[in-house]
Design an enzyme around this catalytic site. Structure first.
Site, PDB file in Angstrom:
ATOM      1  N   ASP A  77       0.126   5.137   0.909  1.00 40.35           N
ATOM      2  CA  ASP A  77       0.029   6.158   1.955  1.00 40.35           C
ATOM      3  C   ASP A  77       0.026   5.502   3.330  1.00 40.35           C
ATOM      4  OD1 ASP A  77      -0.479   8.778   0.427  1.00 40.35           O
ATOM      5  OD2 ASP A  77      -1.799   7.325  -0.541  1.00 40.35           O
TER       6      ASP A  77
ATOM      7  N   ASP B  93       0.889  -1.146   0.000  1.00 40.18           N
ATOM      8  CA  ASP B  93       0.000   0.000   0.000  1.00 40.18           C
ATOM      9  C   ASP B  93       0.937   1.207   0.000  1.00 40.18           C
ATOM     10  OD1 ASP B  93      -2.306   1.648   0.431  1.00 40.18           O
ATOM     11  OD2 ASP B  93      -1.637   1.837   2.510  1.00 40.18           O
TER      12      ASP B  93
END
Ligand code: THU
Length: 383
Positions: free
Chosen positions: A10, A8
């Site tokens: 952020d 992922d």
């Protein structure tokens, strides 16, 4: 064997959550609406449409999402470029993974624009990732598994051979729904929340990994993290996620007794005339699963109430941990589970699992599981 890593973005590669929240708060302020950073929390990891749209809905503000996101990203770019770098351990972990021949992807729910700003901010070189996926490439965003399934497929790997690194509940749920091994990184959410969402291991940052140069070395670090992971409890042969829990819910106990009594009424016992009802309770699910005895013309094919209950539980939930068992019979003293049922229950029970033997008048004899079966057989390789 983990052979691919799906990141992922952020909150995992870049510590951006505070900046996108700041940009979004400032965007709403420009429209004269005072929103709070906490308003965005439920939408973290679900893509910017929900992130901005969700808060706009909450405040009853009609928005053109494309224009809104454009404005937010302009603010975001100014906040992060040249000011925010990669999170601790990221560059070293990725360099190690490259040397070890891992395939790597970014699988972010964010829009392409934001993903590109982030890659620039963290100074990602083109050889860091084999593929970079953004939110617009899948219809269903996290917590749906689609982006991780797509990422694994794009790397030519199956999901079970991929490690997902995630910071958000939605993302952990997506990773687990895809069938990946999931490493949660704390910061956006705490360790307990990530573990409860399904993370197999939780670290404070990628710095928690020591240097590795082969796949085997990374896999053995993951196995070590998993075996020392807090928040799992051993029930017989299975490990159940969730803190150690002594069962002490009086209301659920009363309900379980009622449920077992009711199940007893459905017992099929034309040969013995001896009706039994059982209820199994799992603290992790907070649910009650029932069973009654079902006899058979071929007497040996008869199944007892207790086994019927645990089999029902597993059919509904998969392997659960049993924290409480109620057995209702019309006998004095109330009947205990037979040895065969105890052995089956031992697979999913703890020494301190409570057993309540109840009669129709309400007598309740309470035992610990290990009083009933002190030496269960558990297969050596799963102990
Ligand atoms: N039975 C149970 O359901 N549970 C027990 O623990 C003991 C026995 C049932 C099986 C059979 O239908 C009847 O009682 C008589 O053995």
């Amino acid at each position: 064997m983990i052979s691919g890593i799906l990141f992922d973005m952020d909150g995992v590669l870049i510590d951006s959550e505070a900046y996108i929240a700041q940009a979004a708060v400032s965007f709403f302020a420009d429209l004269g609406v005072k929103v709070k950073e906490e308003d965005f929390q439920p939408f973290v990891g679900a893509g910017e449409d929900r992130y901005i749209g969700g808060v706009a809905e909450k405040y009853g503000l009609p928005l053109d999402l494309v224009q809104a996101k454009d404005a937010v990203y302009r603010k975001y770019r100014q906040l992060v470029l040249g000011k925010v770098g990669p999170m601790p351990g990221v560059s070293r972990f990725i360099a190690n993974a490259r040397n070890a021949g891992m395939r790597m992807a970014v699988a972010s729910s964010a829009d392409r624009t934001k993903v590109e700003i982030n890659l620039k901010a963290i100074g990602a070189s083109p050889d860091w990732f084999d593929i970079v996926l953004s939110g617009s490439q899948v219809k269903r965003k996290k917590p749906f598994p689609d982006i991780y399934q797509f990422a694994a497929l794009s790397l030519g790997l199956s999901c079970e051979d991929c490690l997902v690194v995630e910071d958000a509940v939605n993302g952990v749920q997506a990773a687990k729904a895809a069938g990946c091994f999931c490493c949660g990184v704390t910061g956006t959410f705490d360790a307990e929340t990530l573990a409860r969402a399904g993370a197999d291991v939780v670290v404070t940052s990628l710095d928690a990994f020591s240097d590795f140069s082969t796949r085997d070395e990374l896999n053995s670090q993951l196995a070590d993290f998993a075996s020392s992971a807090t928040g799992t409890t051993v029930y017989g042969a299975v490990r159940i996620r969730g803190r150690e829990s002594r069962f002490s819910d009086g209301f659920l106990l009363a309900q379980a007794k009622e449920a077992a009594k009711k199940a007893r009424e459905n017992a099929y016992a034309p040969y013995s005339g001896f009706k039994v009802g059982a209820a199994v309770v799992s603290a992790a699910t907070g649910r009650i699963y029932c069973g009654c005895n079902v006899e058979n013309s071929s007497f040996g094919a008869t199944i007892c109430a207790e086994r019927n209950a645990i089999l029902n539980a597993i059919a509904e939930e998969g392997a659960i941990g049993v924290d409480l068992l109620v057995v209702v019979s019309d006998d004095a003293p109330p009947a205990p589970p037979c040895a065969q049922c105890l052995q089956v229950l031992a697979e999913f029970s703890r020494a301190e699992t409570e057993i309540h033997l109840v009669d129709l008048a309400g007598r309740d004899d309470v035992y610990r599981f290990d009083e009933m079966l002190p030496h269960p057989f558990i297969f050596p390789s799963v102990r």
